[in-house]
Design a protein around this motif. Structure first.
Motif, PDB file in Angstrom:
ATOM      1  N   PHE A   9       0.802  -1.647   0.118  1.00 29.47           N
ATOM      2  CA  PHE A   9       0.081  -0.738   0.098  1.00 29.47           C
ATOM      3  C   PHE A   9       0.767   1.242  -0.193  1.00 29.47           C
ATOM      4  O   PHE A   9       0.397   2.598   0.251  1.00 29.47           O
ATOM      5  CB  PHE A   9      -0.967   0.315   1.111  1.00 29.47           C
ATOM      6  CG  PHE A   9      -2.067  -0.921   0.946  1.00 29.47           C
ATOM      7  CD1 PHE A   9      -2.673  -1.733  -0.136  1.00 29.47           C
ATOM      8  CD2 PHE A   9      -2.037  -2.088   2.619  1.00 29.47           C
ATOM      9  CE1 PHE A   9      -3.343  -2.678  -0.065  1.00 29.47           C
ATOM     10  CE2 PHE A   9      -2.812  -3.151   2.576  1.00 29.47           C
ATOM     11  CZ  PHE A   9      -3.664  -3.147   1.463  1.00 29.47           C
ATOM     12  N   ASP A  10       2.503   0.757  -0.347  1.00 27.61           N
ATOM     13  CA  ASP A  10       3.116   2.041  -0.194  1.00 27.61           C
ATOM     14  C   ASP A  10       3.214   2.939  -1.897  1.00 27.61           C
ATOM     15  O   ASP A  10       3.355   2.139  -2.387  1.00 27.61           O
ATOM     16  CB  ASP A  10       4.630   1.869   0.072  1.00 27.61           C
ATOM     17  CG  ASP A  10       5.666   2.576   0.861  1.00 27.61           C
ATOM     18  OD1 ASP A  10       4.971   3.805  -0.080  1.00 27.61           O
ATOM     19  OD2 ASP A  10       6.959   2.684   0.666  1.00 27.61           O
ATOM     20  N   SER A  11       2.137   4.462  -1.790  1.00 29.06           N
ATOM     21  CA  SER A  11       2.425   4.823  -2.726  1.00 29.06           C
ATOM     22  C   SER A  11       4.031   5.606  -3.704  1.00 29.06           C
ATOM     23  O   SER A  11       3.699   6.057  -4.354  1.00 29.06           O
ATOM     24  CB  SER A  11       1.259   6.301  -2.614  1.00 29.06           C
ATOM     25  OG  SER A  11       1.938   7.069  -1.943  1.00 29.06           O
ATOM     26  N   GLN A  12       4.264   5.154  -2.610  1.00 28.56           N
ATOM     27  CA  GLN A  12       6.386   6.373  -2.547  1.00 28.56           C
ATOM     28  C   GLN A  12       6.876   4.623  -3.277  1.00 28.56           C
ATOM     29  O   GLN A  12       8.204   5.219  -3.936  1.00 28.56           O
ATOM     30  CB  GLN A  12       6.720   5.905  -1.107  1.00 28.56           C
ATOM     31  CG  GLN A  12       5.504   8.000  -1.072  1.00 28.56           C
ATOM     32  CD  GLN A  12       6.033   8.260   0.586  1.00 28.56           C
ATOM     33  OE1 GLN A  12       6.309   7.093   1.499  1.00 28.56           O
ATOM     34  NE2 GLN A  12       7.035   9.528   0.690  1.00 28.56           N
ATOM     35  N   LYS A  13       6.491   3.451  -3.551  1.00 25.88           N
ATOM     36  CA  LYS A  13       7.079   2.541  -4.229  1.00 25.88           C
ATOM     37  C   LYS A  13       6.579   2.398  -5.618  1.00 25.88           C
ATOM     38  O   LYS A  13       5.621   3.474  -6.026  1.00 25.88           O
ATOM     39  CB  LYS A  13       6.879   0.739  -3.790  1.00 25.88           C
ATOM     40  CG  LYS A  13       5.177   0.933  -4.421  1.00 25.88           C
ATOM     41  CD  LYS A  13       4.783  -0.583  -3.678  1.00 25.88           C
ATOM     42  CE  LYS A  13       3.390  -1.087  -3.808  1.00 25.88           C
ATOM     43  NZ  LYS A  13       2.558  -0.846  -5.171  1.00 25.88           N
ATOM     44  N   PRO A  14       7.870   2.801  -6.445  1.00 31.24           N
ATOM     45  CA  PRO A  14       7.301   2.525  -7.916  1.00 31.24           C
ATOM     46  C   PRO A  14       5.777   1.296  -8.267  1.00 31.24           C
ATOM     47  O   PRO A  14       5.930   0.427  -7.718  1.00 31.24           O
ATOM     48  CB  PRO A  14       8.781   1.847  -8.587  1.00 31.24           C
ATOM     49  CG  PRO A  14      10.028   1.338  -7.664  1.00 31.24           C
ATOM     50  CD  PRO A  14       8.389   1.622  -5.986  1.00 31.24           C
ATOM     51  N   ALA A  15       5.653   2.207  -9.417  1.00 33.06           N
ATOM     52  CA  ALA A  15       4.186   1.647  -9.738  1.00 33.06           C
ATOM     53  C   ALA A  15       4.666  -0.093 -10.736  1.00 33.06           C
ATOM     54  O   ALA A  15       3.363  -0.460 -10.357  1.00 33.06           O
ATOM     55  CB  ALA A  15       3.900   2.867 -10.799  1.00 33.06           C
ATOM     56  N   ASN A  16       5.754  -0.199 -10.526  1.00 34.62           N
ATOM     57  CA  ASN A  16       5.623  -1.486 -11.364  1.00 34.62           C
ATOM     58  C   ASN A  16       5.994  -2.647 -10.581  1.00 34.62           C
ATOM     59  O   ASN A  16       5.879  -3.355 -10.456  1.00 34.62           O
ATOM     60  CB  ASN A  16       6.892  -2.068 -12.580  1.00 34.62           C
ATOM     61  CG  ASN A  16       8.182  -1.232 -11.429  1.00 34.62           C
ATOM     62  OD1 ASN A  16       8.511  -0.466 -10.918  1.00 34.62           O
ATOM     63  ND2 ASN A  16       9.553  -2.173 -11.999  1.00 34.62           N
ATOM     64  N   ILE A  17       5.735  -2.149  -9.257  1.00 34.42           N
ATOM     65  CA  ILE A  17       6.494  -2.871  -7.748  1.00 34.42           C
ATOM     66  C   ILE A  17       4.756  -3.025  -7.454  1.00 34.42           C
ATOM     67  O   ILE A  17       4.065  -2.352  -6.937  1.00 34.42           O
ATOM     68  CB  ILE A  17       7.320  -2.846  -7.137  1.00 34.42           C
ATOM     69  CG1 ILE A  17       8.568  -2.409  -7.635  1.00 34.42           C
ATOM     70  CG2 ILE A  17       7.647  -3.296  -5.805  1.00 34.42           C
ATOM     71  CD1 ILE A  17       9.297  -3.930  -7.905  1.00 34.42           C
ATOM     72  N   LYS A  18       4.566  -5.050  -7.252  1.00 34.40           N
ATOM     73  CA  LYS A  18       3.081  -4.758  -6.878  1.00 34.40           C
ATOM     74  C   LYS A  18       3.263  -4.607  -4.986  1.00 34.40           C
ATOM     75  O   LYS A  18       2.269  -4.262  -4.395  1.00 34.40           O
ATOM     76  CB  LYS A  18       3.096  -6.451  -6.727  1.00 34.40           C
ATOM     77  CG  LYS A  18       1.395  -6.924  -6.422  1.00 34.40           C
ATOM     78  CD  LYS A  18       1.637  -8.201  -7.332  1.00 34.40           C
ATOM     79  CE  LYS A  18      -0.249  -8.446  -6.114  1.00 34.40           C
ATOM     80  NZ  LYS A  18      -0.728 -10.472  -6.722  1.00 34.40           N
ATOM     81  N   GLY A  19       4.486  -4.994  -4.692  1.00 33.28           N
ATOM     82  CA  GLY A  19       4.268  -5.209  -2.981  1.00 33.28           C
ATOM     83  C   GLY A  19       4.041  -7.015  -2.651  1.00 33.28           C
ATOM     84  O   GLY A  19       4.297  -7.415  -3.052  1.00 33.28           O
TER      85      GLY A  19
END
Length: 146
Positions: free
Chosen positions: A18-28
Protein backbone atom coordinates in the motif's frame (compact mmCIF):
# COMPACT_ATOMS: atom_id res chain seq x y z
CA UNK A 1 25.25 -4.92 -7.48
CA UNK A 2 24.94 -1.16 -7.91
CA UNK A 3 22.70 1.25 -6.03
CA UNK A 4 19.83 0.81 -8.49
CA UNK A 5 20.10 -2.99 -8.43
CA UNK A 6 20.16 -3.08 -4.62
CA UNK A 7 17.11 -0.81 -4.38
CA UNK A 8 15.21 -2.85 -6.98
CA UNK A 9 15.99 -6.10 -5.13
CA UNK A 10 14.83 -4.66 -1.80
CA UNK A 11 11.61 -3.47 -3.46
CA UNK A 12 11.09 -6.88 -5.04
CA UNK A 13 11.33 -8.77 -1.74
CA UNK A 14 9.96 -6.25 0.81
CA UNK A 15 7.89 -3.43 -0.70
CA UNK A 16 4.75 -2.57 1.23
CA UNK A 17 1.72 -3.27 -1.01
CA UNK A 18 0.00 0.00 0.00
CA UNK A 19 3.01 2.32 -0.20
CA UNK A 20 2.28 4.91 -2.87
CA UNK A 21 5.95 5.94 -2.73
CA UNK A 22 7.08 2.59 -4.20
CA UNK A 23 7.64 2.25 -7.96
CA UNK A 24 4.42 1.68 -9.88
CA UNK A 25 5.71 -1.57 -11.38
CA UNK A 26 6.24 -3.12 -7.93
CA UNK A 27 3.20 -4.98 -6.60
CA UNK A 28 4.37 -5.24 -3.00
CA UNK A 29 4.81 -8.12 -0.58
CA UNK A 30 2.11 -9.05 1.96
CA UNK A 31 3.44 -9.19 5.53
CA UNK A 32 2.78 -12.94 5.81
CA UNK A 33 4.98 -13.55 2.76
CA UNK A 34 7.62 -11.17 4.08
CA UNK A 35 7.71 -13.11 7.37
CA UNK A 36 8.46 -16.29 5.45
CA UNK A 37 11.36 -14.60 3.63
CA UNK A 38 12.55 -12.12 6.28
CA UNK A 39 16.20 -13.22 6.16
CA UNK A 40 16.35 -12.64 2.40
CA UNK A 41 14.61 -9.28 2.75
CA UNK A 42 16.93 -8.14 5.55
CA UNK A 43 19.97 -9.02 3.46
CA UNK A 44 18.61 -7.24 0.35
CA UNK A 45 17.34 -4.16 2.17
CA UNK A 46 20.47 -3.84 4.33
CA UNK A 47 22.49 -3.67 1.13
CA UNK A 48 20.07 -1.15 -0.38
CA UNK A 49 20.11 1.03 2.76
CA UNK A 50 23.91 0.91 2.76
CA UNK A 51 24.17 1.86 -0.92
CA UNK A 52 21.39 4.49 -0.78
CA UNK A 53 21.48 5.90 2.78
CA UNK A 54 19.44 8.97 1.74
CA UNK A 55 16.55 6.79 0.53
CA UNK A 56 13.91 6.85 3.29
CA UNK A 57 11.94 4.09 1.60
CA UNK A 58 14.87 1.68 1.91
CA UNK A 59 15.06 2.43 5.64
CA UNK A 60 11.30 1.78 5.84
CA UNK A 61 11.60 -1.53 3.99
CA UNK A 62 14.51 -2.61 6.17
CA UNK A 63 12.42 -1.76 9.25
CA UNK A 64 9.53 -3.77 7.80
CA UNK A 65 11.87 -6.70 7.14
CA UNK A 66 13.26 -6.63 10.69
CA UNK A 67 9.71 -6.45 12.03
CA UNK A 68 8.80 -9.52 9.97
CA UNK A 69 11.80 -11.36 11.44
CA UNK A 70 10.72 -10.51 14.99
CA UNK A 71 13.66 -8.16 15.70
CA UNK A 72 11.64 -5.33 17.24
CA UNK A 73 14.69 -3.28 18.30
CA UNK A 74 16.06 -3.08 14.75
CA UNK A 75 12.56 -2.56 13.35
CA UNK A 76 12.13 0.45 15.64
CA UNK A 77 15.61 1.83 14.84
CA UNK A 78 15.07 1.75 11.08
CA UNK A 79 11.42 2.89 11.25
CA UNK A 80 12.54 5.95 13.20
CA UNK A 81 15.15 6.72 10.56
CA UNK A 82 12.54 6.41 7.78
CA UNK A 83 10.00 8.52 9.68
CA UNK A 84 12.51 11.27 10.40
CA UNK A 85 13.25 11.32 6.65
CA UNK A 86 9.49 11.89 6.08
CA UNK A 87 8.43 8.51 4.72
CA UNK A 88 4.63 8.71 5.02
CA UNK A 89 3.73 5.22 6.25
CA UNK A 90 6.83 5.11 8.47
CA UNK A 91 5.64 8.23 10.32
CA UNK A 92 2.35 6.56 11.16
CA UNK A 93 3.95 3.23 12.11
CA UNK A 94 6.58 4.91 14.30
CA UNK A 95 3.84 6.72 16.22
CA UNK A 96 2.09 3.39 16.68
CA UNK A 97 5.36 1.75 17.81
CA UNK A 98 5.75 4.49 20.42
CA UNK A 99 2.41 3.37 21.87
CA UNK A 100 3.30 -0.33 21.77
CA UNK A 101 5.44 -1.86 24.52
CA UNK A 102 6.69 -4.57 22.14
CA UNK A 103 9.01 -2.13 20.34
CA UNK A 104 10.32 0.41 22.82
CA UNK A 105 9.50 2.09 26.07
CA UNK A 106 6.17 3.80 25.37
CA UNK A 107 6.41 7.53 24.70
CA UNK A 108 2.83 8.72 24.45
CA UNK A 109 3.76 12.39 24.16
CA UNK A 110 5.98 11.74 21.15
CA UNK A 111 3.30 9.48 19.63
CA UNK A 112 0.77 12.30 20.00
CA UNK A 113 3.15 14.73 18.32
CA UNK A 114 3.73 12.36 15.40
CA UNK A 115 0.01 11.73 14.96
CA UNK A 116 -0.67 15.48 15.12
CA UNK A 117 1.95 16.06 12.39
CA UNK A 118 0.26 13.55 10.13
CA UNK A 119 -1.52 15.64 7.52
CA UNK A 120 -4.60 13.61 6.64
CA UNK A 121 -5.62 16.06 3.90
CA UNK A 122 -2.34 15.67 2.00
CA UNK A 123 -1.10 12.27 3.10
CA UNK A 124 -4.50 10.57 3.05
CA UNK A 125 -4.02 9.40 -0.52
CA UNK A 126 -0.43 8.30 0.12
CA UNK A 127 -1.41 5.24 2.11
CA UNK A 128 -4.07 2.58 1.97
CA UNK A 129 -7.55 3.69 3.16
CA UNK A 130 -7.65 0.95 5.84
CA UNK A 131 -4.47 2.34 7.40
CA UNK A 132 -5.86 5.87 7.34
CA UNK A 133 -9.18 4.71 8.80
CA UNK A 134 -7.30 3.07 11.68
CA UNK A 135 -5.08 6.16 12.04
CA UNK A 136 -8.08 8.45 12.28
CA UNK A 137 -9.62 6.20 14.92
CA UNK A 138 -6.38 6.14 16.92
CA UNK A 139 -5.73 9.85 16.39
CA UNK A 140 -9.20 10.71 17.68
CA UNK A 141 -8.75 8.49 20.73
CA UNK A 142 -7.01 10.21 23.63
CA UNK A 143 -3.65 8.65 24.44
CA UNK A 144 -2.81 7.95 28.07
CA UNK A 145 -0.51 10.52 29.61
CA UNK A 146 3.09 9.37 29.99
Amino acid sequence: MGNVGAVEECDRVAAHPFDSQKPANIKGVPFSELKANATIAIRACSEAAKRAPENARMAFLLARSYDASGDKAQAYRWMEKAALAQHVIAKYILADMLRNRNYTKPDFDRAKRLFSEFNFDVEYTSIHPDIVKNSEKIYATPLPSS
